[in-house]
Motif scaffolding. Structure first.
Motif, mmCIF file in Angstrom:
data_model
loop_
_atom_site.group_PDB
_atom_site.id
_atom_site.type_symbol
_atom_site.label_atom_id
_atom_site.label_comp_id
_atom_site.label_asym_id
_atom_site.label_seq_id
_atom_site.Cartn_x
_atom_site.Cartn_y
_atom_site.Cartn_z
ATOM 1 N N GLU A 165 -35.780 -61.527 86.423
ATOM 2 C CA GLU A 165 -35.476 -61.180 85.032
ATOM 3 C C GLU A 165 -34.245 -60.273 85.014
ATOM 4 N N LYS A 166 -33.247 -60.701 84.273
ATOM 5 C CA LYS A 166 -31.997 -59.933 84.220
ATOM 6 C C LYS A 166 -32.115 -58.837 83.166
ATOM 7 N N GLN A 167 -32.880 -57.789 83.525
ATOM 8 C CA GLN A 167 -33.195 -56.728 82.571
ATOM 9 C C GLN A 167 -32.005 -55.802 82.321
ATOM 10 N N LYS A 168 -31.351 -55.388 83.393
ATOM 11 C CA LYS A 168 -30.203 -54.489 83.295
ATOM 12 C C LYS A 168 -29.075 -55.049 84.155
ATOM 13 N N SER A 169 -27.834 -54.729 83.796
ATOM 14 C CA SER A 169 -26.724 -55.302 84.556
ATOM 15 C C SER A 169 -25.501 -54.403 84.536
ATOM 16 N N ILE A 170 -24.625 -54.636 85.513
ATOM 17 C CA ILE A 170 -23.298 -54.025 85.542
ATOM 18 C C ILE A 170 -22.320 -55.098 86.004
ATOM 19 N N ARG A 171 -21.034 -54.871 85.749
ATOM 20 C CA ARG A 171 -20.001 -55.818 86.148
ATOM 21 C C ARG A 171 -18.847 -55.059 86.801
ATOM 22 N N LEU A 172 -18.404 -55.558 87.946
ATOM 23 C CA LEU A 172 -17.270 -54.960 88.644
ATOM 24 C C LEU A 172 -16.628 -56.012 89.534
ATOM 25 N N SER A 173 -15.518 -55.683 90.139
ATOM 26 C CA SER A 173 -14.853 -56.648 91.004
ATOM 27 C C SER A 173 -15.553 -56.715 92.356
ATOM 28 N N GLN A 174 -15.460 -57.871 92.998
ATOM 29 C CA GLN A 174 -16.038 -58.030 94.329
ATOM 30 C C GLN A 174 -15.385 -57.065 95.311
ATOM 31 N N PHE A 175 -14.079 -56.885 95.166
ATOM 32 C CA PHE A 175 -13.352 -55.966 96.041
ATOM 33 C C PHE A 175 -13.877 -54.543 95.903
ATOM 34 N N ALA A 176 -14.172 -54.132 94.662
ATOM 35 C CA ALA A 176 -14.666 -52.771 94.431
ATOM 36 C C ALA A 176 -16.007 -52.549 95.120
ATOM 37 N N LEU A 177 -16.934 -53.512 94.991
ATOM 38 C CA LEU A 177 -18.231 -53.362 95.649
ATOM 39 C C LEU A 177 -18.062 -53.358 97.159
ATOM 40 N N ARG A 178 -17.206 -54.223 97.661
ATOM 41 C CA ARG A 178 -16.946 -54.272 99.105
ATOM 42 C C ARG A 178 -16.473 -52.908 99.616
ATOM 43 N N GLU A 179 -15.558 -52.280 98.868
ATOM 44 C CA GLU A 179 -15.050 -50.971 99.256
ATOM 45 C C GLU A 179 -16.138 -49.902 99.172
ATOM 46 N N LEU A 180 -16.940 -49.936 98.105
ATOM 47 C CA LEU A 180 -18.021 -48.969 97.955
ATOM 48 C C LEU A 180 -18.996 -49.038 99.134
#
Length: 284
Positions: free
Chosen positions: A122-137
């Motif tokens: 169930e997609k209750q909550k969500s966020i959106r960001l770039s793949q590069f940003a998550l990779r760096e994080l």
């Protein structure tokens, strides 16, 4: 079933889902990659019951069907085949014939009906960001997790979103890494602990292009990463994460500001005199 792929597309699909193949399991079906073309598109799926990956692979469907094939054997075969079109054909007894130019491989598969499919989230909550940003994080924090520690919280990373800012935290009892990222668009407040293994594997298949976006969805027990034509589902670590604010003090006696490049160079030169065995920290 009869499918035709280019080697590049097939290799890409196998490489993506192989990240969810367990190293050890008592269930042989989990050592397989599920190939399903019954719905008009070709899906590859792997699932170790904690981490599951599904990706759509570009190819031609000549005959629909589905089969589960041993991931290691399949991956090894695909890697060694010539750079040309590859055909996978199966019969009613779940035998697969893989052909490319003059190469032919006959391997035994398993019924796709026995495969453990990914849970519906169930997609209750969500966020959106770039793949590069998550990779760096992930890359800038994952080294502070302790995957073999008895404390399960140290094997994961805190993902906390407050006022459209994502904070990622990892610690192993000796070190702590914190990274923050301002999010654009919709960003629901959330606080979960994601297994380090999940983040480590997903970072290997994320794009390095800052324009390639992704969505992350959260439910009570799972996290879902959705990008390109791939979805990654993982269980969350249950429990309350460490109170980071109580661990950090702003009352420092000494504070320095240094050039990052110069400091890294100095550390790199100094470590030349350290034995390899001493470079591995002992946290026991």
């Amino acid at each position: 079933m009869k499918l035709v792929f280019s080697k590049s597309e097939l290799s890409k699909g196998v490489n993506i889902v192989s990240k969810a193949i367990p190293t050890r399991t008592s269930m042989p079906i989990l050592e397989c990659i599920m190939i399903d073309s019954t719905e008009g598109q070709i899906k590859f799926t792997a699932n170790d019951m904690e981490l599951g990956i599904e990706t759509i692979v570009e190819g031609d469907i000549l005959e629909k069907g589905k089969i589960a094939i041993d991931a290691k054997i399949f991956s090894d075969i695909v890697r060694k085949l010539p750079d040309n079109d590859i055909t996978i054909q199966t019969d009613d007894n779940y035998n697969a014939l893989i052909t490319c130019e003059n190469s032919k491989f006959n391997i035994s598969g398993k019924s796709g009906d026995d495969f453990s499919f990914l849970p519906v989230i169930e997609k209750q909550k969500s966020i959106r960001l770039s793949q590069f940003a998550l990779r760096e994080l992930v890359n800038q924090t994952i080294f502070c997790t302790a995957p073999n520690d008895n404390n399960k919280m140290m094997a994961g990373e805190l993902f906390e979103v407050i006022d459209s800012e994502l904070k990622v935290v990892a610690l192993d009892g000796h070190r702590i890494a914190i990274r923050k990222k301002k999010l654009e668009g919709r960003a629901d407040d959330v606080k979960v602990v994601v297994p380090g293994k999940t983040l480590n594997e997903i970072s290997k298949i994320l794009s390095t292009d800052a324009d390639d976006m992704m969505n992350i969805y959260f439910s009570n027990n799972h996290i879902l990463f959705e990008f390109d034509q791939t979805i990654v589902v993982s269980r969350l670590i249950e429990g309350e994460y460490f109170k980071i604010s109580q661990m950090l003090s702003s009352d420092y006696e000494t504070r320095i500001t240094a050039n990052k490049k110069e400091m890294l160079g100095s550390i790199d030169r100094a470590t030349l005199l350290i034995k390899e065995s001493d470079k591995k920290a002992d946290y026991s």
